[in-house]
Design a protein around this motif. Structure first.
Motif, short mmCIF file in Angstrom:
data_model
loop_
_atom_site.label_atom_id
_atom_site.label_comp_id
_atom_site.label_asym_id
_atom_site.label_seq_id
_atom_site.Cartn_x
_atom_site.Cartn_y
_atom_site.Cartn_z
N TYR A 24 0.85 -1.20 0.00
CA TYR A 24 0.00 0.00 0.00
C TYR A 24 0.87 1.24 0.00
CZ TYR A 24 -3.57 3.40 1.15
OH TYR A 24 -4.41 4.47 1.10
N THR A 25 0.55 2.18 -0.88
CA THR A 25 1.27 3.45 -0.90
C THR A 25 0.30 4.58 -1.19
OG1 THR A 25 3.10 4.67 -1.92
CG2 THR A 25 1.92 3.15 -3.33
N GLU A 26 0.42 5.67 -0.45
CA GLU A 26 -0.51 6.80 -0.57
C GLU A 26 -0.03 7.78 -1.63
OE1 GLU A 26 -3.97 9.01 0.41
OE2 GLU A 26 -3.38 6.95 0.86
N LYS A 27 -0.84 8.00 -2.66
CA LYS A 27 -0.57 8.97 -3.74
C LYS A 27 0.88 8.88 -4.25
CE LYS A 27 -4.08 12.12 -2.00
NZ LYS A 27 -4.41 13.41 -1.36
N PRO A 28 1.23 7.73 -4.83
CA PRO A 28 2.61 7.53 -5.29
C PRO A 28 2.95 8.42 -6.49
CG PRO A 28 1.21 5.76 -6.08
CD PRO A 28 0.36 6.59 -5.15
N GLU A 29 4.24 8.71 -6.65
CA GLU A 29 4.69 9.53 -7.78
C GLU A 29 4.76 8.71 -9.06
OE1 GLU A 29 8.28 11.57 -6.86
OE2 GLU A 29 7.46 12.57 -5.09
N THR A 30 4.98 7.39 -8.92
CA THR A 30 5.00 6.51 -10.09
C THR A 30 3.87 5.49 -9.95
OG1 THR A 30 6.59 5.04 -9.00
CG2 THR A 30 7.48 6.76 -10.44
N PHE A 31 3.43 4.94 -11.08
CA PHE A 31 2.30 4.02 -11.10
C PHE A 31 2.62 2.74 -10.35
CE2 PHE A 31 -0.02 0.50 -13.15
CZ PHE A 31 -1.32 0.91 -12.88
N VAL A 32 1.72 2.36 -9.46
CA VAL A 32 1.87 1.12 -8.69
C VAL A 32 0.78 0.13 -9.06
CG1 VAL A 32 1.82 0.12 -6.36
CG2 VAL A 32 2.99 2.30 -6.75
N SER A 33 -0.46 0.59 -9.10
CA SER A 33 -1.59 -0.31 -9.33
C SER A 33 -2.81 0.50 -9.74
CB SER A 33 -1.89 -1.09 -8.04
OG SER A 33 -3.15 -1.74 -8.13
N ASP A 34 -3.75 -0.15 -10.43
CA ASP A 34 -5.01 0.53 -10.76
C ASP A 34 -6.10 0.22 -9.75
OD1 ASP A 34 -5.48 -2.10 -11.40
OD2 ASP A 34 -5.96 -1.74 -13.50
N ARG A 35 -5.73 -0.41 -8.63
CA ARG A 35 -6.67 -0.60 -7.51
C ARG A 35 -6.39 0.46 -6.46
NH1 ARG A 35 -7.37 -4.57 -11.30
NH2 ARG A 35 -9.10 -5.93 -10.74
N ILE A 36 -7.44 1.11 -6.00
CA ILE A 36 -7.25 2.18 -5.02
C ILE A 36 -8.11 1.94 -3.78
CG2 ILE A 36 -6.66 3.88 -6.79
CD1 ILE A 36 -9.55 5.06 -6.27
N ASN A 37 -7.72 2.61 -2.70
CA ASN A 37 -8.43 2.55 -1.43
C ASN A 37 -9.65 3.45 -1.50
OD1 ASN A 37 -9.21 2.64 1.24
ND2 ASN A 37 -7.37 3.66 1.98
N CYS A 38 -10.83 2.92 -1.14
CA CYS A 38 -12.08 3.68 -1.22
C CYS A 38 -12.41 4.45 0.05
CB CYS A 38 -13.24 2.73 -1.52
SG CYS A 38 -13.21 2.04 -3.18
N GLY A 39 -11.63 4.28 1.11
CA GLY A 39 -11.91 5.00 2.36
C GLY A 39 -13.04 4.39 3.17
N VAL A 40 -13.28 3.10 3.00
CA VAL A 40 -14.30 2.37 3.76
C VAL A 40 -13.63 1.10 4.29
CG1 VAL A 40 -16.54 1.21 3.68
CG2 VAL A 40 -16.15 3.26 2.30
#
Length: 422
Positions: free
Chosen positions: A173-189
């Motif tokens: 898990y990485t918050e707002k990375p500078e380089t692309f990591v994944s197209d899955r994101i945290n929804c905040g739930v």
């Protein structure tokens, strides 16, 4: 299985505070952002009503640092309306998303819940909470995150994550990375077991120990105090990132809609998403009409029972009309939020706009987004193509307001475009 049905669940909704709603101005000048109406209901109403579907829900807590008086009336009315006990807990200072949870741990654990939901108020989604809870119990970890697949171009604006495709374990898990990591994101739930409090406490203890060690260094003592307070714990950087890959956190992917409500433009888009959901979940709240005895209604529209809409008006799609609004003959409304006590006079047009409380729009006037930004009727660029009228703005007859923001208590007697009227 029977014992799990007896386990109590609580939900915590983080509502932030006045310093957090600055991007929502001028609409947040009148009302706390969580109480701004989206699809006819306060923003925070949507996650609260979703919590009602959680089996054995004991309590919903709203945590933030607004004054208690700003939420007292709403908390009382929503508790009675939904028959769900809701309580507002005011932080004395910002503690971070995880720190705020930990700060009120004794109250949250009063009912000895087996699971704790944590939701961000400014998230718009279908909130599949019962399904998340069922998946979480099967995973056996301390926490499960709601995730969604987005375009690679937009992923970097959020917390990106990598999960095991078979077990759904959170691996990275990485918050707002500078380089692309994944197209899955945290929804905040999220849903957690009470073990989350141990993980948060460990972060605080580690910070205190580090601070004590630093004090013995005369060099460190001379440096400016820029360290994060021990009791300020961020869920993403301090909890999710360190615990990823340790078989403690898992993911649940939603295939439904998801957006963040950070700006007034996004609130208009999210209003449309919730209205579309109402079509499936509670169609009785949506308006209808064919122009004979009531206005022509196209698509998903909410009209408050106290609002008065002339039968010759044409409304929709994606329109929400609040209490005591008055919509005159021949008016055309497309993709807009009309707030309490607004008057729209005959033959006016409002499209891709939010019209603030007690505002008035004169005859043959237009309040609209720039047409170059419109993609199709009812579709707009949510960051650029929205006009906002603050509280008690008067637009006089035959005036065109395009892609502008107008602060409260202003009178417009000439047309404006791409302006911020202070």
């Amino acid at each position: 299985m029977g014992s799990s049905m007896e386990e109590k669940v609580v939900a915590v909704i983080m509502v932030g505070g006045p310093t957090k709603g600055t991007r929502f101005r001028p609409l947040s000048l009148n009302i706390p952002k969580p109480l701004f109406p989206i699809a006819g209901q306060p923003m925070v109403h949507h996650p609260i009503s979703a919590c009602k579907r959680i089996p054995n829900l004991a309590q919903v807590y709203l945590v933030g640092f607004y004054e208690e008086r700003e939420f007292a009336l709403y908390v009382s009315s929503i508790s009675n309306e939904l028959k769900v006990p809701v309580r507002y807990l005011r932080e004395d200072k910002p503690h971070g998303s995880a720190g705020g949870l930990y700060h009120f741990r004794n109250l949250i654990m009063e009912d000895s819940p087996s699971h704790i939901f944590l939701l961000n108020c400014d998230v718009c989604c279908s909130f599949p909470l019962p399904e998340m809870l069922e998946a979480h119990r099967a995973y056996g970890g301390i926490g499960t995150l709601l995730v969604i697949k987005v375009s690679p171009e937009s992923a970097s604006q959020f917390g990106e994550l990598v999960a095991d495709p078979v077990t759904n374990e959170l691996l990275h898990y990485t918050e707002k990375p500078e380089t692309f990591v994944s197209d899955r994101i945290n929804c905040g739930v999220y849903v957690f077991t009470p073990d989350i409090f141990t993980a948060i406490r460990d972060v605080s203890s580690q910070r205190k120990d580090t601070a004590t060690l630093r004090r013995v260094s005369s060099f460190e003592a001379l440096q400016p105090a820029t360290r994060i307070p021990a009791d300020f714990v961020r869920l993403d950087q301090d909890i999710l990132s360190p615990l990823a890959g340790k078989k403690q956190l898992y993911t649940y992917e939603t295939m439904d809609f998801w957006e963040q409500i950070k700006s007034p433009g996004m609130s208009l888009r999210c209003s449309g998403l919730y209205l579309s959901q109402f079509r499936l979940t509670c169609p009785q709240v949506l308006a209808s009409g064919d122009g004979t005895k009531s206005a022509i209604v196209i698509g998903d529209v909410y009209i408050h029972p106290s609002a008065k809409v002339h039968p010759t008006a044409k409304i929709g799609p994606n329109v929400s009309i609040s209490a005591n609004a008055r919509v005159g003959p021949g008016v055309r409304l497309i993709s807009c939020i009309i707030l309490d006590d607004v008057e729209i006079m005959e033959n006016a047009v409002v499209t891709n706009a939010i019209v603030g409380w007690k505002s008035s729009i004169g005859r043959w006037s237009r309040v609209q987004a720039c047409f170059s930004l419109l993609l199709a009727e009812g579709v707009y660029n949510s960051k650029l193509g929205v006009t906002i009228l603050g509280d008690s703005v008067a637009v006089e007859d035959e005036v065109v307001v395009t892609s502008s923001i107008v602060l409260p208590n202003k009178t417009l007697n000439i047309s404006v475009q791409d302006e911020i009227i202070l």
